[in-house]
Motif scaffolding. Structure first.
Motif, PDB file in Angstrom:
ATOM      1  N   THR A  50       0.918  -1.260   0.170  1.00  0.00           N
ATOM      2  CA  THR A  50       0.073   0.068   0.256  1.00  0.00           C
ATOM      3  C   THR A  50       1.128   1.204  -0.143  1.00  0.00           C
ATOM      4  OG1 THR A  50      -0.372  -0.136   2.552  1.00  0.00           O
ATOM      5  CG2 THR A  50      -2.012  -1.547   1.318  1.00  0.00           C
ATOM      6  N   ASP A  90       3.247   2.002  -1.835  1.00  0.00           N
ATOM      7  CA  ASP A  90       3.426   2.061  -3.483  1.00  0.00           C
ATOM      8  C   ASP A  90       2.911   3.020  -4.116  1.00  0.00           C
ATOM      9  OD1 ASP A  90       3.873   2.444  -5.852  1.00  0.00           O
ATOM     10  OD2 ASP A  90       4.440   0.063  -5.986  1.00  0.00           O
ATOM     11  N   THR A  91       2.996   4.176  -4.584  1.00  0.00           N
ATOM     12  CA  THR A  91       2.564   4.890  -4.630  1.00  0.00           C
ATOM     13  C   THR A  91       1.000   4.704  -6.175  1.00  0.00           C
ATOM     14  OG1 THR A  91       4.067   6.307  -6.146  1.00  0.00           O
ATOM     15  CG2 THR A  91       3.336   7.574  -3.864  1.00  0.00           C
ATOM     16  N   ASP A  92       1.991   3.947  -6.439  1.00  0.00           N
ATOM     17  CA  ASP A  92       1.553   3.458  -7.904  1.00  0.00           C
ATOM     18  C   ASP A  92       0.892   2.437  -8.174  1.00  0.00           C
ATOM     19  OD1 ASP A  92       1.643   3.526 -10.999  1.00  0.00           O
ATOM     20  OD2 ASP A  92       1.610   1.248 -10.284  1.00  0.00           O
ATOM     21  N   TRP A  99      -1.683   3.006  -5.921  1.00  0.00           N
ATOM     22  CA  TRP A  99      -3.098   4.038  -5.639  1.00  0.00           C
ATOM     23  C   TRP A  99      -3.572   4.528  -6.768  1.00  0.00           C
ATOM     24  CZ3 TRP A  99      -5.636   3.997  -1.243  1.00  0.00           C
ATOM     25  CH2 TRP A  99      -4.741   3.512   0.155  1.00  0.00           C
ATOM     26  N   GLU A 100      -3.180   4.633  -8.121  1.00  0.00           N
ATOM     27  CA  GLU A 100      -2.943   5.069  -8.979  1.00  0.00           C
ATOM     28  C   GLU A 100      -4.513   4.360 -10.138  1.00  0.00           C
ATOM     29  OE1 GLU A 100      -2.661   8.174 -10.368  1.00  0.00           O
ATOM     30  OE2 GLU A 100      -1.196   8.196  -8.595  1.00  0.00           O
ATOM     31  N   ALA A 101      -5.319   5.107 -10.630  1.00  0.00           N
ATOM     32  CA  ALA A 101      -6.432   4.022 -11.287  1.00  0.00           C
ATOM     33  C   ALA A 101      -5.920   3.449 -13.056  1.00  0.00           C
ATOM     34  CB  ALA A 101      -8.013   4.993 -11.281  1.00  0.00           C
ATOM     35  N   ARG A 102      -5.863   2.559 -13.490  1.00  0.00           N
ATOM     36  CA  ARG A 102      -5.861   2.623 -14.731  1.00  0.00           C
ATOM     37  C   ARG A 102      -6.582   2.235 -15.747  1.00  0.00           C
ATOM     38  NH1 ARG A 102       0.213   0.499 -14.590  1.00  0.00           N
ATOM     39  NH2 ARG A 102       1.235   0.996 -12.573  1.00  0.00           N
TER      40      ARG A 102
END
Length: 159
Positions: free
Chosen positions: A150, A152-154, A156-159
């Motif tokens: 959790t 890792d900022t990536d 939290w990124e929507a893709r």
């Protein structure tokens, strides 16, 4: 992975029961909680919750008590119930390919590598879902390996 409303509601209702458990010895609470109360606390529709609790009872995760002071209690120690146990109880296998377990899917030689993707996905989900318990959630703490994911900022990124 798609988390269904059924899985989310099941986990939220179990968290209510787990936090009602005696924190000193993690034994299930002596006073059962009604489905109405569980639904009210987590804003879960009553009929839907009843079906979920039935699935959880069949899986041996909760037990019901009858009578005037009846209701629902955890049937197992919260530390022995993983998130994966709950998901499997209410929604079936963690990963399926058109309702077939990934090891049973058959592809032609050009697409057979997909089966390995599904198997690897299941293994990754198991690492997280099998390691987090109701006790962890009730305490507001995740196992270190899961918590690290959790950070890792990536993630939290929507893709």
């Amino acid at each position: 992975m798609r988390v269904t409303a059924k899985s989310d509601y099941a986990l939220r209702s179990l968290l209510e029961l787990a936090t009602a458990a005696d924190s000193s010895n993690h034994e299930p609470a002596s006073a059962p909680m009604s489905a109405e109360e569980l639904g009210r606390l987590q804003d879960i529709p009553h009929g839907f919750l009843q079906a979920i609790l039935s699935d959880l009872r069949r899986a041996g995760i909760v037990a019901s008590r009858r009578g005037k002071s009846g209701g629902w209690v955890l049937a197992r120690d919260p530390a022995s119930v993983s998130v994966a146990d709950v998901l499997r109880a209410v929604d079936g296998p963690l990963v399926s390919v058109y309702d077939v377990r990934p090891e049973a899917v058959a592809y032609n030689e050009r697409a057979e590598v997909l089966q390995h993707v599904w198997i690897a996905s299941r293994a990754a989900l198991r690492r997280v879902m099998d390691s987090v318990t109701l006790a962890d959630l009730a305490a507001g703490n995740l196992p270190g390996e899961v918590h690290a994911l959790t950070l890792d900022t990536d993630a939290w990124e929507a893709r």
